[in-house]
Scaffold this active site. Structure first.
Site, PDB file in Angstrom:
ATOM      1  N   TYR A 197     -93.657  58.934  28.978  1.00  0.00           N
ATOM      2  CA  TYR A 197     -92.323  59.483  28.724  1.00  0.00           C
ATOM      3  C   TYR A 197     -91.245  58.386  28.689  1.00  0.00           C
ATOM      4  CZ  TYR A 197     -87.687  61.127  29.369  1.00  0.00           C
ATOM      5  OH  TYR A 197     -86.328  61.280  29.192  1.00  0.00           O
ATOM      6  N   GLY A 198     -90.359  58.490  27.744  1.00  0.00           N
ATOM      7  CA  GLY A 198     -89.182  57.641  27.510  1.00  0.00           C
ATOM      8  C   GLY A 198     -88.812  56.638  28.584  1.00  0.00           C
ATOM      9  N   LYS A 206     -84.085  51.604  30.849  1.00  0.00           N
ATOM     10  CA  LYS A 206     -83.636  51.656  32.237  1.00  0.00           C
ATOM     11  C   LYS A 206     -84.255  50.538  33.067  1.00  0.00           C
ATOM     12  CE  LYS A 206     -80.838  54.776  31.305  1.00  0.00           C
ATOM     13  NZ  LYS A 206     -80.841  56.184  31.360  1.00  0.00           N
ATOM     14  N   CYS A 250     -75.240  64.054  31.748  1.00  0.00           N
ATOM     15  CA  CYS A 250     -73.905  64.512  32.150  1.00  0.00           C
ATOM     16  C   CYS A 250     -72.841  64.160  31.113  1.00  0.00           C
ATOM     17  CB  CYS A 250     -73.538  63.959  33.513  1.00  0.00           C
ATOM     18  SG  CYS A 250     -74.518  64.717  34.836  1.00  0.00           S
ATOM     19  N   ASP A 277     -75.208  54.704  26.458  1.00  0.00           N
ATOM     20  CA  ASP A 277     -75.976  54.800  27.706  1.00  0.00           C
ATOM     21  C   ASP A 277     -75.845  53.575  28.609  1.00  0.00           C
ATOM     22  OD1 ASP A 277     -77.786  56.581  29.167  1.00  0.00           O
ATOM     23  OD2 ASP A 277     -79.305  55.035  28.892  1.00  0.00           O
ATOM     24  N   ASN A 367     -85.273  68.499  28.822  1.00  0.00           N
ATOM     25  CA  ASN A 367     -85.092  67.041  28.669  1.00  0.00           C
ATOM     26  C   ASN A 367     -85.752  66.541  27.385  1.00  0.00           C
ATOM     27  OD1 ASN A 367     -84.113  64.477  29.563  1.00  0.00           O
ATOM     28  ND2 ASN A 367     -86.166  63.954  30.310  1.00  0.00           N
ATOM     29  N   ARG A 369     -85.867  65.046  23.672  1.00  0.00           N
ATOM     30  CA  ARG A 369     -85.015  63.929  23.249  1.00  0.00           C
ATOM     31  C   ARG A 369     -85.198  63.590  21.779  1.00  0.00           C
ATOM     32  NH1 ARG A 369     -81.692  61.167  27.395  1.00  0.00           N
ATOM     33  NH2 ARG A 369     -82.175  62.372  29.238  1.00  0.00           N
ATOM     34  N   ARG A 400     -71.079  65.853  37.349  1.00  0.00           N
ATOM     35  CA  ARG A 400     -71.180  67.287  37.077  1.00  0.00           C
ATOM     36  C   ARG A 400     -70.920  67.991  38.397  1.00  0.00           C
ATOM     37  NH1 ARG A 400     -74.322  70.331  33.152  1.00  0.00           N
ATOM     38  NH2 ARG A 400     -74.830  68.465  31.973  1.00  0.00           N
ATOM     39  N   GLY A 494     -65.140  67.646  22.266  1.00  0.00           N
ATOM     40  CA  GLY A 494     -64.041  66.991  21.545  1.00  0.00           C
ATOM     41  C   GLY A 494     -62.715  67.064  22.293  1.00  0.00           C
TER      42      GLY A 494
HETATM   43  P1  GTP Z   1     -78.675  60.662  29.349  1.00  0.00           P
HETATM   44  O1  GTP Z   1     -79.153  60.331  27.998  1.00  0.00           O
HETATM   45  O2  GTP Z   1     -79.695  61.379  30.181  1.00  0.00           O
HETATM   46  O3  GTP Z   1     -78.134  59.471  30.091  1.00  0.00           O
HETATM   47  O4  GTP Z   1     -77.514  61.797  29.196  1.00  0.00           O
HETATM   48  P2  GTP Z   1     -75.991  61.728  28.724  1.00  0.00           P
HETATM   49  O5  GTP Z   1     -75.128  61.332  29.874  1.00  0.00           O
HETATM   50  O6  GTP Z   1     -75.860  60.937  27.487  1.00  0.00           O
HETATM   51  O7  GTP Z   1     -75.657  63.279  28.451  1.00  0.00           O
HETATM   52  P3  GTP Z   1     -75.444  64.057  27.060  1.00  0.00           P
HETATM   53  O8  GTP Z   1     -74.206  63.611  26.336  1.00  0.00           O
HETATM   54  O9  GTP Z   1     -76.708  64.022  26.305  1.00  0.00           O
HETATM   55  O10 GTP Z   1     -75.167  65.540  27.592  1.00  0.00           O
HETATM   56  C1  GTP Z   1     -76.091  66.229  28.387  1.00  0.00           C
HETATM   57  C2  GTP Z   1     -75.802  67.696  28.411  1.00  0.00           C
HETATM   58  O11 GTP Z   1     -74.455  67.929  28.843  1.00  0.00           O
HETATM   59  C3  GTP Z   1     -75.929  68.358  27.040  1.00  0.00           C
HETATM   60  O12 GTP Z   1     -76.589  69.582  27.198  1.00  0.00           O
HETATM   61  C4  GTP Z   1     -74.505  68.569  26.603  1.00  0.00           C
HETATM   62  O13 GTP Z   1     -74.376  69.685  25.760  1.00  0.00           O
HETATM   63  C5  GTP Z   1     -73.758  68.751  27.917  1.00  0.00           C
HETATM   64  N1  GTP Z   1     -72.354  68.276  27.808  1.00  0.00           N
HETATM   65  C6  GTP Z   1     -71.952  67.067  27.343  1.00  0.00           C
HETATM   66  N2  GTP Z   1     -70.601  66.956  27.341  1.00  0.00           N
HETATM   67  C7  GTP Z   1     -70.128  68.131  27.842  1.00  0.00           C
HETATM   68  C8  GTP Z   1     -68.811  68.632  28.105  1.00  0.00           C
HETATM   69  O14 GTP Z   1     -67.795  67.981  27.875  1.00  0.00           O
HETATM   70  N3  GTP Z   1     -68.733  69.896  28.642  1.00  0.00           N
HETATM   71  C9  GTP Z   1     -69.860  70.631  28.907  1.00  0.00           C
HETATM   72  N4  GTP Z   1     -69.680  71.850  29.422  1.00  0.00           N
HETATM   73  N5  GTP Z   1     -71.110  70.205  28.651  1.00  0.00           N
HETATM   74  C10 GTP Z   1     -71.257  68.958  28.142  1.00  0.00           C
HETATM   75  C1  SPV Z   2     -81.403  58.921  31.518  1.00  0.00           C
HETATM   76  O1  SPV Z   2     -82.185  59.629  32.163  1.00  0.00           O
HETATM   77  O2  SPV Z   2     -80.336  58.486  31.995  1.00  0.00           O
HETATM   78  C2  SPV Z   2     -81.702  58.604  30.110  1.00  0.00           C
HETATM   79  C3  SPV Z   2     -83.013  58.965  29.583  1.00  0.00           C
HETATM   80  O3  SPV Z   2     -80.881  58.006  29.432  1.00  0.00           O
HETATM   81  S1  SPV Z   2     -84.262  57.869  30.104  1.00  0.00           S
HETATM   82  O4  SPV Z   2     -84.434  56.861  29.071  1.00  0.00           O
HETATM   83  O5  SPV Z   2     -85.460  58.664  30.266  1.00  0.00           O
HETATM   84  O6  SPV Z   2     -83.865  57.234  31.322  1.00  0.00           O
HETATM   85 MN    MN Z   3     -78.980  57.602  30.587  1.00  0.00          MN
END
Ligand code: GTP
Ligand code: SPV
Ligand code: MN
Length: 593
Positions: A197-198, A206, A250, A277, A367, A369, A400, A494
């Protein structure tokens, strides 16, 4: 392909141990990659998607027991336990090498070992760092080709330098009980076994760019952070850059690619993505902080990504992308929860089992991707490849939190900002195995990614502050406040731009704020709500009163938080926590009394 003796002898040593049938050096050529794709298709490791709908795109399912990072099996093997600190799993290096070498012995028999040279950061840039990953997975090679710069050009740039990061990955039996993701910071070495896995196996991400790099950064005077990097372009063409650290799943990818609300777009505001990221951050000659994104693609969360929430991410996945653990449709397209309201019928779920979307079960793993090339992103910053990086005006922390943390607040100064980062907390998500929705302390969103003692890491933050003559301002945001019925109070996505503009106004000294127990909070009327049309639920429209309620600092909740912060700090040897942070904790306690 190389005369680098350190590389050659290490590859020999590792392959003598793992005993693959074949050793293939990855030169990065399109012919070689195309042959690997064909081979992986022939064995079922990946599936070619409909090339008219999704040109260059492939589908992959991981083993059902192997769908997220495994924090409980991730180790930092420094010579002493104290160097790894209370927040990392630790084992003595000798003992761990012993254990791993036994597991690796002969584990590639009957398989091919790919030797994959890769660069974190643009090849040849003074900030780039190079690694070699040995892996028995074509899926890993194809993902690393998207996420990093790979091949002969990396070996050429490495030359004879023995200082590369060694990464050994073997799928072995995908045995959960013997799954290990191990870092030896003093040896520049990463070992990963029994996962596909990733984050467990794309060792540039990471493992290298955060855990090993954070350790290198402390020794060399720079920082490796779990942060997105974005630029906000004003109507006059001026661009200001922000980095933001949010825990996994998040909102980093979403914020990095946000599309401003219509009234701002009409005025000429734009957002540019530099990274989603990871940020490597250095002090520039002018005394400002500069950030580069060491990656070359996005490994993004699929569920929730749609044409409204994140059209730029969706557009990034329309070609040359690998989808993992989503639903494959009959037409050879892809689907996941939150893509649209029309789940496909008569297809299998991410596990490959027959799936009925009407029975309430999920089709895609939470999760699941996409691995998409950065160049696909419509809002990719023209500074993406700039080896010097982009100058940072603001650093934003966030998590969160259903309650307690207000929509946004500003730290009083750098040291208070480091404290704000150190007390970050967030509800756990599906990005790591284990319970979801439990609040835990996740300092700077680095809890699972800091390659040494978190106390020393905080000291490094304090020390960096002294080297920056033009310090960015530090903020904390929370897009995830819930009302009594468990609905999101803030529209998010947005509309987060409205908060970012307040943040930049604060950096420019253009707007006042209210000083509270925890820092500066906006006056509600200073967050522009023009054109905002969001219904929290039923007839509860988002308005200035709703905004006021999520800007309020609730003392009782913060007093509860204070206890949990003290308990978290209590895990550390008190001397490891910088005095500056103890002072900030005392200030917070006094303010809340
Ligand atoms: P990693 O790749 O794991 O590091 O995650 P990330 O921090 O890039 O999170 P990502 O932007 O992929 O968002 C993760 C989840 O949070 C998704 O299901 C989004 O729809 C939700 N999400 C992102 N931004 C918001 C927001 O502003 N409000 C809400 N309610 N949900 C959000
Ligand atoms: C995270 O978990 O913060 C990610 C996905 O960006 S991973 O590459 O699996 O760590
Ligand atoms: Mn991440």
């Amino acid at each position: 392909m190389t005369k680098n003796q350190a590389v050659l002898s290490w590859v020999k040593e590792m392959t003598d141990m793992t005993k693959p049938d074949r050793i293939v050096w990855i030169d990065g050529s399109e012919e070689q990659l195309e042959a690997l794709r064909a081979e992986a298709c022939s064995t079922g490791e990946i599936v070619k998607l409909n090339q008219e709908l999704l040109p260059g795109c492939y589908y992959h399912r991981t083993a059902v027991n192997d769908v997220a990072r495994v924090e409980g099996r991730t180790f930092i093997c420094t010579p002493t336990k104290e160097e790894a600190g209370p927040t990392n799993n630790w084992m003595a290096p000798d003992e761990m090498y012993d254990k791993l070498w036994k597991l690796y012995t002969g584990c590639m028999m009957g398989r091919t070992c790919y030797v994959l040279p890769y660069s974190m950061g643009p090849v040849g840039s003074p900030f780039a760092k190079y690694g070699i990953e040995l892996t028995d997975s074509i899926y890993v090679v194809l993902n690393m080709n998207i996420m990093t710069r790979i091949g002969q050009k990396v070996l050429d740039a490495m030359g004879d330098d023995p200082g590369f990061i060694k990464g050994l990955h073997a799928k072995a039996d995908l045995d959960e009980e013997n799954r290990y993701i191990v870092h030896f910071p003093q040896d520049n070495t990463i070992c990963s076994i029994n996962s596909g896995y990733g984050g467990n196996v794309l060792l540039g991400k990471k493992c290298f760019a955060l855990r090993i790099a954070s350790y290198l950064g402390r020794n060399e005077g720079w920082m490796a952070e779990h942060m997105l990097i974005l630029g906000i372009e004003y109507p006059d063409g001026d661009i200001k850059y922000i980095t933001a650290a949010f825990p996994s799943a998040c909102g980093k990818t979403n914020l990095a690619m946000l599309i401003p609300p219509e009234y701002l777009r009409k005025k000429g505001y734009k957002v540019w993505t530099v990274g989603d990221d990871i940020a490597w951050i250095r002090v520039g000659e002018d005394g400002r902080l500069y950030a580069v994104n060491p990656e070359n693609g996005f490994f993004g969360v699929a569920p929730g990504t749609n044409a409204k929430s994140n059209p730029n991410a969706l557009a990034s996945t329309r070609k040359d992308t690998i989808f993992t653990n989503v639903v494959m449709t009959k037409e050879g397209g892809v689907w996941w929860e939150g893509l649209d309201k029309n789940p496909p019928h008569g297809v299998n779920n991410w596990k490959g089992e027959p799936w009925d979307p009407d029975d309430g079960s999920k089709g895609a793993h939470p999760n699941s991707r996409f691995t998409a090339p950065a160049v696909n992103c419509p809002c990719l910053s023209s500074e993406f490849e700039n080896p010097k990086g982009v100058p940072i005006s603001a650093i934003v922390f966030g998590g969160r939190r259903a309650k307690t943390a207000p929509l946004v607040y500003q730290a009083r100064d750098w040291n208070h900002g480091v404290f704000v980062g150190s007390i970050m907390a967030s509800e756990t998500t599906a990005a790591a195995s284990g319970a979801v929705g439990v609040v835990r302390r996740d300092p700077m969103a680095m809890l699972p990614f800091c390659g040494y003692n978190m106390g020393d890491y905080w000291q490094h933050w304090i020390d960096m502050g002294k080297k920056i003559s033009q310090q960015p301002k530090i903020f904390n945001v929370n897009w995830f406040r819930l009302n009594e019925n468990g609905k999101f109070m803030w529209p998010g996505f947005g509309d987060n731009m409205r908060v970012l503009l307040w943040i930049l106004d604060r950096c420019a000294g253009k707007v006042d704020a209210v000083e509270t127990e925890i820092g500066y909070v906006p006056k509600a009327e200073d967050i522009d709500l023009e054109g905002l049309d969001y219904t929290i639920e039923g007839d509860q429209k988002f308005d200035i009163d709703a905004l006021k309620s999520i800007l309020t600092v609730e003392k009782d909740w913060w007093k509860e938080d204070l206890e949990s912060i003290k308990a978290f700090y209590g895990k550390f040897d008190p001397k490891k926590i910088p005095q500056e942070l103890w002072d900030e904790l005392a200030k917070l306690e006094k303010n809340l009394a």
